[in-house]
Design an enzyme around this catalytic site. Structure first.
Site, mmCIF file in Angstrom:
data_model
loop_
_atom_site.group_PDB
_atom_site.id
_atom_site.type_symbol
_atom_site.label_atom_id
_atom_site.label_comp_id
_atom_site.label_asym_id
_atom_site.label_seq_id
_atom_site.Cartn_x
_atom_site.Cartn_y
_atom_site.Cartn_z
ATOM 1 N N LYS A 209 34.056 -38.860 41.623
ATOM 2 C CA LYS A 209 35.744 -39.530 40.808
ATOM 3 C C LYS A 209 36.525 -39.497 41.357
ATOM 4 O O LYS A 209 37.696 -39.577 41.194
ATOM 5 C CB LYS A 209 35.460 -39.233 39.339
ATOM 6 C CG LYS A 209 36.420 -39.259 38.142
ATOM 7 C CD LYS A 209 36.343 -39.004 36.851
ATOM 8 C CE LYS A 209 37.192 -38.464 35.658
ATOM 9 N NZ LYS A 209 37.571 -38.167 34.816
ATOM 10 N N GLU A 215 32.356 -30.356 48.831
ATOM 11 C CA GLU A 215 31.111 -30.959 48.897
ATOM 12 C C GLU A 215 30.532 -32.645 49.412
ATOM 13 O O GLU A 215 29.970 -32.204 50.745
ATOM 14 C CB GLU A 215 30.290 -29.844 47.693
ATOM 15 C CG GLU A 215 30.734 -29.135 47.257
ATOM 16 C CD GLU A 215 31.305 -28.010 46.810
ATOM 17 O OE1 GLU A 215 32.226 -29.126 46.298
ATOM 18 O OE2 GLU A 215 30.961 -27.760 46.003
ATOM 19 N N GLY A 266 33.291 -36.130 33.962
ATOM 20 C CA GLY A 266 31.790 -36.357 34.553
ATOM 21 C C GLY A 266 30.552 -36.233 34.390
ATOM 22 O O GLY A 266 30.010 -36.650 34.339
ATOM 23 N N ARG A 267 30.371 -34.601 33.724
ATOM 24 C CA ARG A 267 29.098 -34.874 32.838
ATOM 25 C C ARG A 267 28.519 -35.623 31.819
ATOM 26 O O ARG A 267 27.847 -35.513 31.700
ATOM 27 C CB ARG A 267 29.535 -33.461 32.282
ATOM 28 C CG ARG A 267 30.401 -33.035 31.225
ATOM 29 C CD ARG A 267 30.490 -31.422 30.845
ATOM 30 N NE ARG A 267 31.854 -31.559 30.485
ATOM 31 C CZ ARG A 267 32.943 -31.556 30.608
ATOM 32 N NH1 ARG A 267 33.685 -31.624 31.931
ATOM 33 N NH2 ARG A 267 34.106 -31.120 30.069
ATOM 34 N N GLU A 353 29.343 -26.695 30.397
ATOM 35 C CA GLU A 353 30.734 -26.918 30.660
ATOM 36 C C GLU A 353 31.791 -27.380 29.980
ATOM 37 O O GLU A 353 33.149 -27.773 29.489
ATOM 38 C CB GLU A 353 30.699 -28.153 32.029
ATOM 39 C CG GLU A 353 31.877 -28.201 32.292
ATOM 40 C CD GLU A 353 31.692 -28.926 34.194
ATOM 41 O OE1 GLU A 353 31.068 -28.274 34.497
ATOM 42 O OE2 GLU A 353 31.973 -29.732 34.420
ATOM 43 N N HIS A 384 3.113 -20.836 30.479
ATOM 44 C CA HIS A 384 2.707 -19.610 31.840
ATOM 45 C C HIS A 384 3.079 -18.285 32.163
ATOM 46 O O HIS A 384 2.878 -18.344 33.386
ATOM 47 C CB HIS A 384 1.679 -20.558 32.480
ATOM 48 C CG HIS A 384 0.424 -21.269 31.816
ATOM 49 N ND1 HIS A 384 -0.964 -20.776 32.075
ATOM 50 C CD2 HIS A 384 0.161 -22.359 31.653
ATOM 51 C CE1 HIS A 384 -1.302 -21.867 31.016
ATOM 52 N NE2 HIS A 384 -0.639 -22.801 31.091
ATOM 53 N N LYS A 499 36.767 -24.619 42.589
ATOM 54 C CA LYS A 499 37.736 -25.451 43.562
ATOM 55 C C LYS A 499 38.351 -24.882 44.717
ATOM 56 O O LYS A 499 38.073 -24.948 45.711
ATOM 57 C CB LYS A 499 37.673 -26.939 42.950
ATOM 58 C CG LYS A 499 36.260 -27.975 42.347
ATOM 59 C CD LYS A 499 36.514 -29.596 42.553
ATOM 60 C CE LYS A 499 35.306 -29.954 41.741
ATOM 61 N NZ LYS A 499 35.683 -31.361 41.448
HETATM 62 C C1 G6Q Z 1 32.086 -32.563 35.025
HETATM 63 C C2 G6Q Z 1 33.019 -31.240 35.665
HETATM 64 C C3 G6Q Z 1 32.847 -31.273 37.500
HETATM 65 C C4 G6Q Z 1 32.709 -32.826 38.764
HETATM 66 C C5 G6Q Z 1 32.136 -32.340 39.528
HETATM 67 C C6 G6Q Z 1 32.256 -33.561 41.334
HETATM 68 O O1 G6Q Z 1 32.125 -33.084 34.097
HETATM 69 O O2 G6Q Z 1 34.240 -32.171 36.003
HETATM 70 O O3 G6Q Z 1 31.150 -31.220 37.582
HETATM 71 O O4 G6Q Z 1 31.636 -33.532 37.811
HETATM 72 O O5 G6Q Z 1 32.749 -31.264 40.430
HETATM 73 O O6 G6Q Z 1 34.124 -33.761 40.945
HETATM 74 P P1 G6Q Z 1 33.891 -35.533 41.453
HETATM 75 O O7 G6Q Z 1 32.836 -36.323 40.584
HETATM 76 O O8 G6Q Z 1 35.574 -35.535 41.571
HETATM 77 O O9 G6Q Z 1 34.111 -35.284 43.114
#
Ligand code: G6Q
Length: 532
Positions: A209, A215, A266-267, A353, A384, A499
């Site tokens: 996003k 990463e 994001g989540r 989160e 188990h 980050k």
């Molecule tokens: C989710 C968080 C986090 C995010 C990641 C990736 O709600 O904000 O998990 O989705 O850090 O971020 P980008 O999509 O910006 O790479």
């Protein structure tokens, strides 16, 4: 709307009193057939059995009062209509709308947030054309071959939901289509995923996003290098999903680009393009629509103010009863479905989160507990392993079982008079009863105290529709809890901190300082053997 603190609600005082003597699941007759029927509700293909929770009608009435007093459904409606709920009053913050529901508000008129849904439709139309071109063979690789594999590169919200859903629905994959995921900056993650891949017939969708996540950008470079090394032009294999105007918003570098919008966290983004590109590739557009319809139906069901009928709201309030009044610190999500093996991981992010917060929406320290620790693994495997602690440990772990009456793939076998699916579901229900009722034994090591709260969520079969409904059910459960606790469930300052901190240390590695004086970061890197 005036938000009230959780502790200032009259209903929370009443609930605290009721919690002094919660329903005793071990008393004789505690689990009568009548109770089991009465404490069950069906919605969007799910039946929730909650007779095994430590509550009765009086507690439910008080929970209804809490829902009304804290205006939980009104806040939910405001969210769906585009209110700016991602904010902390008086402090710098994201200050955004929260409109993940708009990405599936496609099946009823008028949509709750018309502009956001129009944008979602435009992206879906673009995706449909792209998938049609793949299906018809109009879009093929440089050798004229079809693309058979898609690798999603993203992390956190840009990985966990789509990954969990792809695994959950892999039984419905189109023939000769597979998806894989790279998330970790650990180069071994990418290496293992790329190993054995026919890169010629592979597409990569880079999902970020912000377009700036370390990463993901690093892994994009790794993938581009692997394609070049294989003699392939990266642009012919790379797709992008990113925010409008982000550093990744450069269609000239990708075969196709899709947008997600800043009002989708994001989540909460699995039903936006973040999940749709990969799920559409794997399942086809129609199945993707079934998934969105399932989510939409749950979005609609969550609008009811009667907690006994509103599944997400009821689950939110049961969670609050367990967390704030009975004092339980964790919540285990235990799917009796191998396909849901990564769903607890997705929920872990979505819940922890969102509701792992200590300040109110006015920036004040909370004086009540917020989100619990969420974890889980599929049953029966867990039986188990860690169920020992759930049955007899000193920590009481409210459990949420998720199961299906029918399997996905049709393959099954009768052994000793029952099918594997029957064994699976019978195990789940037996666990629910055992936790609630316990078992007396003269041998203390073999005695089970019981009174361990749990609920069971059952549906016919894990289809795309049902998966969509399950996803939305948990999303709304989380959001309703955040509203009740008066916290902002939509920011993630803890993630942002990570980050920034990593970037600081990486600067030391990229350009070691010549100065005699060491920073704490340098000392740490040196002692860890990372810096000479
Ligand atoms: C989710 C968080 C986090 C995010 C990641 C990736 O709600 O904000 O998990 O989705 O850090 O971020 P980008 O999509 O910006 O790479």
């Amino acid at each position: 709307m005036q938000y009230k603190d959780f502790s200032a609600l009259e209903s929370t005082a009443k609930l605290a009193q009721l919690a002094a003597k919660p329903y005793n699941l071990t008393q004789p007759g505690a689990l009568s057939p009548e109770r089991i029927q009465r404490f069950s509700v069906s919605s969007c293909g799910f039946t929730l059995l909650y007779a095994t929770e430590r509550l009765d009608e009086t507690v439910l009435d008080a929970l209804q009062e809490l829902a009304d007093e804290a205006h939980l459904v009104e806040q939910f409606m405001a969210m769906k209509k585009g209110a700016v709920l991602n904010r902390i009053e008086g402090y710098p913050c994201e200050n955004r709308q929260v409109l993940h529901t708009a990405s599936r508000d496609l099946f009823g008129e008028p949509p709750h947030a018309a502009a956001a849904t129009a944008k979602a439709r435009a992206e879906l139309d673009k995706l449909r054309r792209f998938l049609d071109d793949l299906d018809s063979g109009k879009l093929v690789n440089s050798q004229g071959e079809r693309f058979t594999t898609l690798v999603q590169v993203g992390i956190g919200g840009s990985d966990l939901g789509p990954r969990a859903l792809s695994l959950a629905l892999n039984a419905f994959a189109l023939p000769e289509r597979e998806v894989r995921f790279i998330a970790n900056v650990d180069p071994d993650d990418a290496a293992a995923v790329l190993a054995g891949l026919n890169l010629r017939q592979t597409l990569f969708v880079i999902v970020s996003k912000s377009g700036s996540t370390l990463e993901t950008l690093t892994n994009e470079e790794l993938v581009r290098a692997a394609l070049r090394e294989a003699g392939l032009e990266p642009k012919q294999h790379l797709l992008a999903v990113t925010g409008e105007g982000s550093p990744m918003d450069d269609p000239s570098r990708y075969l196709a680009s899709f947008y997600m919008y800043d009002y989708i966290g994001g989540r909460y983004s699995a039903t936006s393009m973040v999940g749709a590109v990969t799920l559409g590739f794997l399942l086809g557009y129609e199945a993707l629509m079934d998934l969105l319809r399932g989510a939409w139906e749950m979005d609609m069901a969550a609008e009811q103010s009667n907690i006994r009928k509103n599944l997400p709201l009821l689950m939110a309030l049961i969670g609050i009863w367990n967390r704030n009044f009975l004092g339980y610190n964790t919540c285990a999500v235990l799917p009796y479905s191998q396909a849901l093996s990564r769903f607890p991981a997705h929920l872990q992010q979505c819940d922890m989160e969102s509701n792992g917060k200590s300040v109110t929406r006015q920036g004040q320290a909370v004086t009540w507990k917020t989100g619990p620790i969420v974890w889980g693994e599929p049953g029966t495997n867990g039986q188990h392993a860690f169920y020992q602690l759930i049955h007899q440990g000193t920590e009481i772990v409210p459990a949420e079982f998720i199961g299906f009456r029918k399997n996905q793939r049709g393959l099954d076998i009768q052994v000793a008079g029952t099918s594997s699916q029957e064994k699976l579901v019978a195990n789940m229900l037996a666990q629910s009863l055992a936790l609630a009722q316990g078992k007396e034994d003269s041998n203390p090591a073999r005695s089970f105290a019981g009174n361990r709260p749990n609920l069971v969520l059952l549906a016919e079969r894990l289809t795309p529709f049902q998966m969509g409904a399950l996803l939305a059910l948990y999303e709304h459960r989380i959001v309703f809890q955040g509203f009740a606790w008066n916290i902002n469930s939509f920011d993630q300052e803890g993630v942002q901190l990570g980050k920034v901190l990593a970037k600081n240390l990486l600067q030391h590695l990229a350009a070691p300082s010549r100065s005699e004086e060491q920073t704490v970061g340098e000392a740490l890197l040196k002692t860890a053997g990372m810096l000479a």
